[in-house]
Design a protein around this motif. Sequence first.
Motif, PDB file in Angstrom:
ATOM      1  N   CYS A  13      37.556  29.090  62.996  1.00 35.95           N
ATOM      2  CA  CYS A  13      37.680  29.019  64.454  1.00 35.95           C
ATOM      3  C   CYS A  13      37.730  27.579  64.974  1.00 35.95           C
ATOM      4  CB  CYS A  13      36.534  29.778  65.099  1.00 35.95           C
ATOM      5  SG  CYS A  13      36.550  29.712  66.888  1.00 35.95           S
ATOM      6  N   LEU A  17      40.939  25.800  66.869  1.00 40.18           N
ATOM      7  CA  LEU A  17      40.856  25.306  68.243  1.00 40.18           C
ATOM      8  C   LEU A  17      41.251  23.833  68.327  1.00 40.18           C
ATOM      9  CD1 LEU A  17      37.562  26.992  69.481  1.00 40.18           C
ATOM     10  CD2 LEU A  17      39.906  27.657  70.009  1.00 40.18           C
ATOM     11  N   VAL A  20      45.056  23.557  67.979  1.00 37.51           N
ATOM     12  CA  VAL A  20      45.729  23.932  69.226  1.00 37.51           C
ATOM     13  C   VAL A  20      45.610  22.808  70.242  1.00 37.51           C
ATOM     14  CG1 VAL A  20      45.650  25.507  71.202  1.00 37.51           C
ATOM     15  CG2 VAL A  20      45.511  26.409  68.886  1.00 37.51           C
ATOM     16  N   PRO A  26      50.409  27.316  71.072  1.00 37.93           N
ATOM     17  CA  PRO A  26      49.513  28.482  71.082  1.00 37.93           C
ATOM     18  C   PRO A  26      49.536  29.234  69.751  1.00 37.93           C
ATOM     19  CG  PRO A  26      51.479  28.935  72.343  1.00 37.93           C
ATOM     20  CD  PRO A  26      51.557  27.499  71.952  1.00 37.93           C
ATOM     21  N   GLU A  38      45.268  35.410  72.477  1.00 35.40           N
ATOM     22  CA  GLU A  38      46.159  34.267  72.331  1.00 35.40           C
ATOM     23  C   GLU A  38      45.348  33.015  72.645  1.00 35.40           C
ATOM     24  OE1 GLU A  38      50.327  32.736  74.280  1.00 35.40           O
ATOM     25  OE2 GLU A  38      49.803  34.842  74.400  1.00 35.40           O
ATOM     26  N   VAL A  39      45.365  32.076  71.730  1.00 34.69           N
ATOM     27  CA  VAL A  39      44.660  30.811  71.933  1.00 34.69           C
ATOM     28  C   VAL A  39      45.698  29.816  72.428  1.00 34.69           C
ATOM     29  CG1 VAL A  39      43.279  28.999  70.868  1.00 34.69           C
ATOM     30  CG2 VAL A  39      43.041  31.349  70.081  1.00 34.69           C
TER      31      VAL A  39
END
Length: 80
Positions: A13, A17, A20, A26, A38-39
């Motif tokens: 995770c 992050l 991104v 994304p 959706e990140v």
Amino acid sequence: MEEMAVSKFKATCLSVLERVRKTRKPILITRFGKPVAEVVPPSLPDRPASWLGAMAGTGRIVGDIVSPAADSEDWEVLRR
């Protein structure tokens, strides 16, 4: 858009992050092949065109700005 299984996202995770944030691309999180989340990177903050003049109109003049701050008798340079 890149897809990633929820189990892999859970394990990585923080690195996902960060990726991104850096790439601003994304990533779609899926569970059993179906989209779950959706990140996306955060929107960029509005920045002024220039910082010059950003404080214009915020100053105040308090007291006398023409006279010297101290009496001329207090200046050692003038005594010599």
